[in-house]
Design a protein around this motif. Structure first.
Motif, PDB file in Angstrom:
ATOM      1  N   ILE A 141       0.771  -0.902   0.023  1.00 19.97           N
ATOM      2  CA  ILE A 141      -0.108   0.236  -0.252  1.00 19.97           C
ATOM      3  C   ILE A 141       1.012   0.870  -0.041  1.00 19.97           C
ATOM      4  CG2 ILE A 141      -1.701   1.321   1.390  1.00 19.97           C
ATOM      5  CD1 ILE A 141      -2.693  -1.572   2.442  1.00 19.97           C
ATOM      6  N   GLN A 142       2.378   1.538   0.888  1.00 22.85           N
ATOM      7  CA  GLN A 142       2.662   2.228   0.742  1.00 22.85           C
ATOM      8  C   GLN A 142       3.468   2.554  -0.612  1.00 22.85           C
ATOM      9  OE1 GLN A 142       6.034   2.002   3.328  1.00 22.85           O
ATOM     10  NE2 GLN A 142       6.918   4.182   2.739  1.00 22.85           N
ATOM     11  N   GLN A 143       3.805   1.468  -1.694  1.00 21.85           N
ATOM     12  CA  GLN A 143       4.349   2.063  -2.486  1.00 21.85           C
ATOM     13  C   GLN A 143       3.631   2.263  -3.476  1.00 21.85           C
ATOM     14  OE1 GLN A 143       5.856  -2.552  -3.544  1.00 21.85           O
ATOM     15  NE2 GLN A 143       7.687  -1.815  -2.243  1.00 21.85           N
ATOM     16  N   VAL A 144       2.310   1.828  -3.653  1.00 22.42           N
ATOM     17  CA  VAL A 144       1.668   2.858  -4.593  1.00 22.42           C
ATOM     18  C   VAL A 144       0.829   4.244  -4.474  1.00 22.42           C
ATOM     19  CG1 VAL A 144      -0.948   2.068  -5.346  1.00 22.42           C
ATOM     20  CG2 VAL A 144       0.957   0.223  -4.908  1.00 22.42           C
ATOM     21  N   SER A 145       0.848   3.519  -2.651  1.00 22.06           N
ATOM     22  CA  SER A 145       0.218   5.341  -2.852  1.00 22.06           C
ATOM     23  C   SER A 145       1.196   6.509  -2.593  1.00 22.06           C
ATOM     24  CB  SER A 145       0.644   5.307  -1.071  1.00 22.06           C
ATOM     25  OG  SER A 145      -0.273   4.366  -0.026  1.00 22.06           O
ATOM     26  N   PHE A 146       2.894   6.261  -2.168  1.00 17.41           N
ATOM     27  CA  PHE A 146       3.545   7.041  -3.427  1.00 17.41           C
ATOM     28  C   PHE A 146       3.318   7.182  -4.424  1.00 17.41           C
ATOM     29  CE2 PHE A 146       7.485   7.599  -5.052  1.00 17.41           C
ATOM     30  CZ  PHE A 146       8.434   8.966  -4.732  1.00 17.41           C
ATOM     31  N   MET A 147       3.707   6.177  -5.545  1.00 14.49           N
ATOM     32  CA  MET A 147       2.917   6.263  -6.913  1.00 14.49           C
ATOM     33  C   MET A 147       1.460   7.235  -7.517  1.00 14.49           C
ATOM     34  SD  MET A 147       4.032   2.175  -8.712  1.00 14.49           S
ATOM     35  CE  MET A 147       4.266   3.829 -10.574  1.00 14.49           C
ATOM     36  N   LEU A 148       0.607   7.091  -6.451  1.00 10.21           N
ATOM     37  CA  LEU A 148      -0.279   7.814  -6.288  1.00 10.21           C
ATOM     38  C   LEU A 148      -0.577   9.056  -6.111  1.00 10.21           C
ATOM     39  CD1 LEU A 148      -3.205   5.555  -5.492  1.00 10.21           C
ATOM     40  CD2 LEU A 148      -2.606   6.126  -7.680  1.00 10.21           C
ATOM     41  N   LEU A 149       0.559   8.660  -5.433  1.00 12.59           N
ATOM     42  CA  LEU A 149       0.583  11.134  -4.719  1.00 12.59           C
ATOM     43  C   LEU A 149       1.698  11.536  -5.978  1.00 12.59           C
ATOM     44  CD1 LEU A 149       1.109  10.598  -0.447  1.00 12.59           C
ATOM     45  CD2 LEU A 149      -1.045  11.726  -2.388  1.00 12.59           C
ATOM     46  N   ARG A 150       2.603  10.667  -6.248  1.00 12.44           N
ATOM     47  CA  ARG A 150       3.476  11.500  -7.168  1.00 12.44           C
ATOM     48  C   ARG A 150       2.310  11.599  -8.776  1.00 12.44           C
ATOM     49  NH1 ARG A 150       6.370  13.705  -9.880  1.00 12.44           N
ATOM     50  NH2 ARG A 150       8.588  13.999 -10.178  1.00 12.44           N
ATOM     51  N   LEU A 151       2.064  10.529  -8.828  1.00 11.40           N
ATOM     52  CA  LEU A 151       1.916  10.496 -10.413  1.00 11.40           C
ATOM     53  C   LEU A 151       0.277  10.543 -10.938  1.00 11.40           C
ATOM     54  CD1 LEU A 151       3.509   7.347 -11.931  1.00 11.40           C
ATOM     55  CD2 LEU A 151       4.521  10.014 -11.940  1.00 11.40           C
ATOM     56  N   GLY A 152      -0.998  10.813  -9.706  1.00  9.74           N
ATOM     57  CA  GLY A 152      -2.457  10.908  -9.805  1.00  9.74           C
ATOM     58  C   GLY A 152      -2.535  11.877 -10.013  1.00  9.74           C
ATOM     59  N   LEU A 153      -1.957  13.122  -9.876  1.00  6.62           N
ATOM     60  CA  LEU A 153      -2.176  14.265 -10.853  1.00  6.62           C
ATOM     61  C   LEU A 153      -1.319  14.423 -11.348  1.00  6.62           C
ATOM     62  CD1 LEU A 153      -3.812  16.742 -10.536  1.00  6.62           C
ATOM     63  CD2 LEU A 153      -2.351  17.692  -8.770  1.00  6.62           C
ATOM     64  N   MET A 154      -0.457  13.741 -11.723  1.00  7.69           N
ATOM     65  CA  MET A 154       0.699  14.675 -12.747  1.00  7.69           C
ATOM     66  C   MET A 154       0.219  13.533 -13.795  1.00  7.69           C
ATOM     67  SD  MET A 154       4.817  14.487 -13.201  1.00  7.69           S
ATOM     68  CE  MET A 154       4.866  15.149 -11.671  1.00  7.69           C
ATOM     69  N   ILE A 155       0.039  12.357 -14.196  1.00 12.89           N
ATOM     70  CA  ILE A 155      -0.667  12.471 -15.291  1.00 12.89           C
ATOM     71  C   ILE A 155      -1.470  12.167 -16.099  1.00 12.89           C
ATOM     72  CG2 ILE A 155      -1.385  10.202 -16.306  1.00 12.89           C
ATOM     73  CD1 ILE A 155       0.551   8.520 -14.883  1.00 12.89           C
ATOM     74  N   PRO A 156      -3.364  12.857 -14.960  1.00 11.92           N
ATOM     75  CA  PRO A 156      -4.026  13.685 -16.022  1.00 11.92           C
ATOM     76  C   PRO A 156      -3.834  15.281 -16.405  1.00 11.92           C
ATOM     77  CG  PRO A 156      -4.640  12.239 -13.799  1.00 11.92           C
ATOM     78  CD  PRO A 156      -2.868  12.387 -13.401  1.00 11.92           C
ATOM     79  N   ALA A 157      -3.026  15.637 -15.303  1.00 19.58           N
ATOM     80  CA  ALA A 157      -2.614  16.877 -16.064  1.00 19.58           C
ATOM     81  C   ALA A 157      -1.672  16.808 -16.852  1.00 19.58           C
ATOM     82  CB  ALA A 157      -1.763  17.281 -14.922  1.00 19.58           C
ATOM     83  N   TYR A 158      -0.635  15.830 -17.793  1.00 22.69           N
ATOM     84  CA  TYR A 158       0.125  16.288 -17.989  1.00 22.69           C
ATOM     85  C   TYR A 158      -1.040  15.559 -20.204  1.00 22.69           C
ATOM     86  CZ  TYR A 158       4.647  15.708 -16.953  1.00 22.69           C
ATOM     87  OH  TYR A 158       5.953  15.853 -16.345  1.00 22.69           O
ATOM     88  N   ILE A 159      -1.803  14.869 -19.147  1.00 18.57           N
ATOM     89  CA  ILE A 159      -2.801  14.176 -20.593  1.00 18.57           C
ATOM     90  C   ILE A 159      -3.804  15.516 -20.922  1.00 18.57           C
ATOM     91  CG2 ILE A 159      -4.012  13.072 -21.278  1.00 18.57           C
ATOM     92  CD1 ILE A 159      -3.359  10.894 -19.484  1.00 18.57           C
ATOM     93  N   ILE A 160      -4.434  16.107 -20.341  1.00 21.05           N
ATOM     94  CA  ILE A 160      -5.037  17.148 -20.278  1.00 21.05           C
ATOM     95  C   ILE A 160      -4.292  18.328 -21.093  1.00 21.05           C
ATOM     96  CG2 ILE A 160      -7.251  18.662 -19.986  1.00 21.05           C
ATOM     97  CD1 ILE A 160      -7.325  16.150 -17.411  1.00 21.05           C
ATOM     98  N   ILE A 161      -3.990  19.287 -20.373  1.00 15.99           N
ATOM     99  CA  ILE A 161      -3.066  19.772 -21.265  1.00 15.99           C
ATOM    100  C   ILE A 161      -2.407  19.609 -22.245  1.00 15.99           C
ATOM    101  CG2 ILE A 161      -1.099  21.072 -19.819  1.00 15.99           C
ATOM    102  CD1 ILE A 161      -1.543  21.449 -17.189  1.00 15.99           C
ATOM    103  N   ALA A 162      -1.484  18.574 -22.402  1.00 16.22           N
ATOM    104  CA  ALA A 162      -0.543  18.220 -23.275  1.00 16.22           C
ATOM    105  C   ALA A 162      -1.537  18.139 -24.436  1.00 16.22           C
ATOM    106  CB  ALA A 162      -0.234  17.300 -23.348  1.00 16.22           C
ATOM    107  N   PHE A 163      -2.576  17.565 -24.183  1.00 18.27           N
ATOM    108  CA  PHE A 163      -3.948  17.177 -25.256  1.00 18.27           C
ATOM    109  C   PHE A 163      -4.462  18.591 -26.158  1.00 18.27           C
ATOM    110  CE2 PHE A 163      -7.975  16.976 -26.832  1.00 18.27           C
ATOM    111  CZ  PHE A 163      -8.397  16.268 -27.845  1.00 18.27           C
ATOM    112  N   ALA A 164      -4.499  19.319 -25.007  1.00 16.82           N
ATOM    113  CA  ALA A 164      -5.105  21.353 -25.691  1.00 16.82           C
ATOM    114  C   ALA A 164      -3.628  21.930 -25.856  1.00 16.82           C
ATOM    115  CB  ALA A 164      -5.217  21.610 -24.359  1.00 16.82           C
ATOM    116  N   LEU A 165      -2.468  21.029 -25.260  1.00 17.63           N
ATOM    117  CA  LEU A 165      -1.272  22.473 -26.337  1.00 17.63           C
ATOM    118  C   LEU A 165      -1.541  21.860 -28.017  1.00 17.63           C
ATOM    119  CD1 LEU A 165       0.683  22.918 -23.622  1.00 17.63           C
ATOM    120  CD2 LEU A 165      -0.854  24.555 -24.543  1.00 17.63           C
ATOM    121  N   ALA A 166      -1.972  20.339 -27.789  1.00 18.77           N
ATOM    122  CA  ALA A 166      -1.309  19.828 -29.182  1.00 18.77           C
ATOM    123  C   ALA A 166      -2.791  20.416 -29.674  1.00 18.77           C
ATOM    124  CB  ALA A 166      -0.931  18.034 -29.141  1.00 18.77           C
ATOM    125  N   PHE A 167      -3.919  20.407 -29.429  1.00 16.75           N
ATOM    126  CA  PHE A 167      -5.517  20.295 -30.396  1.00 16.75           C
ATOM    127  C   PHE A 167      -4.787  22.505 -30.941  1.00 16.75           C
ATOM    128  CE2 PHE A 167      -9.673  22.195 -31.541  1.00 16.75           C
ATOM    129  CZ  PHE A 167      -9.531  21.657 -31.932  1.00 16.75           C
TER     130      PHE A 167
END
Length: 608
Positions: A141-167
Motif C-alpha cells: 500500500i505504501q509503494q502504490v500510495s507513493f506512486m498515486l501521490l506522485r503521478l495521480g495528479l501529474m498524469i491526468p494533468a499531462y494528458i489534459i494540458i498536453a492534449f489541449a496544447l497539441a490541439f
C-alpha cells in the motif's frame, strides 16, 4: 484502495496541497518547453531571428538578432529547467513523507485493532495472515500510495494540458488521438481483467507460505525429533513454487503488454511524421509547430503508458487494502459495556474476587465465525470464593483451559453468566476485569528484554524488593540471583535461554507481583518437579488467604489440598468436593487417582 487512501490522507492536508501545487507547477514548466522550442525553430532558426513585428517594421534579420533571440530563449528554458527541478524535488519529498506516514498510521491502527481482538477474531484470521496484513500488505500500500501521490495528479494533468496544447498547435492532426486512445483503453482493460485475480491469489498464497514458515520455525524441535525436515522442506517448496508460478503469470501479462504499448507509441510517431510531413510540404503547418505537436502527443502517450503501469500495480495494492480494511472494519466480539451512571464510592461493593459460573455454555467458532454443533462446555456451575483454592481437573479436552479463558473473558460465553463479586463480567470493562486477575497461562510466555522488565509486565511500578519477593515465592530467586547480571539478565525471544520450568516460575512471579484479587493457574505447575511444586504451593498459601485461587491441573498431587475440586467430564461437571470426598464417591476422580497415585494411597481412601 481509494476508500483507505482518502481516509488516511485526511491528517495530511498541507502535504497533499503542497504536492498538488508543486505537481501542477512541474507540469506547467515542462509542457511549456515544446512551445518554446517551436518558437526557437520557427523564429530563431527558420526565420533567422526575425519576428512578425520585425517584418512589419521592415527590419532585416541578422546574425546578431538571431543570437540575441536564441540567448533570450535559452535563458528562459534554463530558468524553466531549474524551476521544474525544484518542483520535482518538492513533490518527491512530500510524496515520500506522506506515503511513509500513511503506512506508519496503518501499522499502528492494525496493531491496535489486533490487540483489541478476542481469541475469536485472532483464530478467524489466523496469526500468519495478521502478520502478513500488518507488514507485507501495508508495504504494498505504501509503494502504490507513493506512486498515486506522485503521478495521480501529474498524469491526468499531462494528458489534459498536453492534449489541449497539441490541439492548439495543430487541430488537423488531432484525429490521431481518436484512433490511439481506444487502443490504450483496450490494453488497460485486458491487463486489469487478467491481472487482478492473480494478484488476489498471490496474497492468499503469501499467507499460506508464511504460515508454513512460521510452523517450521516454532515447531523445529518436533520436526527434528521426528526427522521430518525433508517433508517440511517439500511442503515449503510446494507452497513457494505455487507463489512463484502466480507471480510469473502476473508478470507475463505485464511484460506482454509493455511491447504492445511501445508499438502503439511508435506507430503514432510514424503517423505524425507521415501526415505532418504532407502538411509541412503543403505549407499547412510550420516545422516548429509540427515538432511541438509531436512532443505533446508523446507526452500524452507516455503518460498513458505510465497510467497503464500504475493500473497494473493498483490491483495488487487494492487486494492488500481490502485485506487491511477487513481487519480494521472487523468489530471485536468482546466489547466493553456502554458507559452508565457511575456507582458512588459509598455504594460501591468491596472487591473480594468471588468468581461464579452460572449455567455456562460455550461453543467454539470456526474460521467463518459460525459456532460448532457440539458445545465444549455445558451447564457449568460453581463458585470460587476469596481465601479458598478452587481446583479443576479432568481428562485432556474436557474444557479445563476453556474455563480459564472464559474467566479472563478471552472468549464470551455462548450461554449463562460469569459473575465477579455478583457482577456479570460483561458489565465490567476488560481493563478492569483483567486488572483484578493474575493469569498464568499453560504455556509460559516471556518477552525480549530483561528479567526485571518481564516481571514488571504484571506491575509497571513494581520495586526491586517486590520483584525479588515475587521471585522467592515462585521458587525462581535461587536461579535468578546466580545469573551474571541477575535481574538485568536478557531474555531471548520466547525465553529460549531458560528451561521450561524456569519459564513457568518466572511467569508465576509476573502474576504474583501484580497482587490481584483472583489467581488463575492454568496448568502452570506441569513443568515443575514434585519438590518444587510442593515448595511453591506452600509459599503461595499466605497469598491465597487474601485472594481467590483457581488452579487448573493434571496432577492430583498439585490440587489434593484444595478447598474444592471440580471434575470435568466431556465439558460437564462430573463432581465437586474435597479430595477425600471425591476419592470416596467420584468414579472419574478415582480413575485419575489410580493412574497417578500409588496403590497404597488409593487403598487408603477406598472406594464406595
Amino acid at each position: 484502495m481509494l476508500k483507505l487512501f482518502l481516509r488516511y490522507l485526511k491528517p495530511y492536508p498541507y502535504a497533499v496541497a503542497m504536492i498538488a501545487v508543486a505537481t501542477l507547477a512541474q507540469v506547467g514548466f515542462q509542457l511549456y518547453f515544446p512551445t518554446l522550442m517551436a518558437s526557437v525553430v520557427d523564429t530563431g532558426i527558420v526565420g533567422m531571428g526575425v519576428t512578425a513585428a520585425d517584418k512589419a517594421a521592415g527590419v532585416v534579420g541578422t546574425y546578431a538578432t538571431q543570437m540575441a533571440y536564441l540567448q533570450r530563449m535559452g535563458g528562459l528554458m534554463l530558468a524553466l529547467t531549474v524551476l521544474s527541478g525544484i518542483a520535482a524535488v518538492v513533490v518527491g519529498f512530500f510524496c515520500s513523507r506522506t506515503s511513509a506516514s500513511l503506512a506508519r498510521d496503518l501499522r499502528l491502527k492494525v496493531f491496535a485493532k489486533v490487540e483489541g481482538f478476542s481469541l475469536v477474531e485472532v483464530n478467524r484470521f489466523s496469526t500468519a495472515s495478521l502478520i502478513i496484513r500488518s507488514t507485507n500488505d501495508i508495504q504494498q500500500i505504501q509503494q502504490v500510495s507513493f506512486m498515486l501521490l506522485r503521478l495521480g495528479l501529474m498524469i491526468p494533468a499531462y494528458i489534459i494540458i498536453a492534449f489541449a496544447l497539441a490541439f492548439r498547435e495543430n487541430a488537423q492532426l488531432s484525429w490521431i488521438f481518436a484512433a490511439v486512445l481506444p487502443v490504450f483503453g483496450i490494453i488497460l482493460w485486458v491487463t486489469l481483467r487478467f491481472v487482478m485475480p492473480i494478484f488476489r491469489s498471490i496474497q492468499t498464497k503469501t499467507d499460506h507460505l508464511n504460515l508454513i514458515a512460521r510452523e517450521g520455525l516454532t515447531g523445529t524441535r518436533v520436526i527434528r525429533a521426528f526427522n521430518r525436515q525433508a517433508a517440511q522442506q517439500d511442503r515449503y517448496r510446494a507452497a513457494n513454487d505455487d507463489l512463484t508460478d502466480a507471480n510469473i503469470r502476473a508478470f507475463k501479462i505485464m511484460i506482454t503488454m509493455a511491447p504492445i504499448t511501445m508499438a502503439v507509441i511508435q506507430m503514432t510517431t510514424i503517423a505524425i511524421v507521415w501526415f505532418g510531413g504532407h502538411l509541412l510540404a503543403d505549407g499547412g503547418v510550420a516545422l516548429g509547430s509540427l515538432m511541438a505537436f509531436q512532443q505533446y502527443v508523446m507526452w500524452v502517450l507516455y503518460s498513458l503508458m505510465f497510467l497503464s503501469m500504475i493500473m497494473v500495480m493498483v490491483p495488487r495494492a487494492s487486494v492488500c487494502a481490502d485485506r487491511v480494511m477487513e481487519v480494521l472494519d472487523t468489530e471485536a466480539v468482546i466489547t466493553d459495556p456502554t458507559p452508565t451512571t457511575p456507582i458512588t464510592p459509598a455504594l460501591a461493593p468491596t472487591p473480594l474476587g468471588n468468581l461464579t459460573f452460572n449455567d455456562v455454555v460455550f461453543l467454539y467458532e470456526d474460521q467463518k465465525g459460525k459456532e460448532g454443533e457440539a458445545p465444549t462446555l455445558i451447564d457449568i456451575n460453581f463458585e470460587a470464593r476469596r481465601g479458598e483454592v478452587f481446583a479443576i481437573i479432568g481428562s485432556t479436552g474436557s474444557g479445563k483451559s476453556t474455563i480459564a479463558n472464559l474467566a479472563m473473558r478471552l472468549y464470551d460465553v455462548s450461554g449463562g453468566h460469569i459473575l465477579l463479586d455478583g457482577t456479570d463480567i460483561r458489565d465490567i470493562t476488560q481493563h478492569e476485569l483483567r486488572s483484578r486477575i493474575g493469569y498464568i497461562p499453560q504455556k509460559a510466555v516471556l518477552f525480549t528484554g530483561t528479567l526485571a522488565e518481564n516481571i514488571r509486565f504484571g506491575k509497571e511500578d513494581a520495586t526491586e524488593e517486590e520483584i525479588i519477593e515475587a521471585l522467592k515465592t515462585a521458587q525462581a530467586w535461587d536461579f535468578v540471583r546466580e545469573l551474571p547480571d541477575g535481574l538485568d539478565s536478557e531474555v531471548a525471544q520466547g525465553g529460549s535461554n531458560f528451561s521450561g520450568g524456569q519459564r513457568q516460575r518466572l511467569a508465576i512471579a509476573r502474576a504474583l507481583v501484580k497482587k490481584p484479587e483472583v489467581f488463575i493457574f492454568d496448568d502452570s505447575f506441569s513443568a515443575l518437579d514434585l519438590k518444587t511444586d510442593a515448595a511453591l504451593r506452600q509459599a503461595l498459601k499466605p497469598l491465597q488467604q487474601r485472594a481467590t485461587t483457581i488452579i487448573v491441573a493434571q496432577r492430583i498431587m498439585t490440587i489434593q489440598d484444595a478447598d474444592q475440586i471440580m471434575v470435568l467430564e466431556d465439558g460437564r461437571v462430573g463432581g465437586i468436593g474435597t479430595h477425600d470426598e471425591l476419592m470416596a464417591s467420584n468414579t472419574a476422580y478415582q480413575e485419575i487417582a489410580a493412574s497417578q497415585l500409588s496403590a497404597q494411597e488409593v487403598e487408603r481412601y477406598g472406594k464406595k
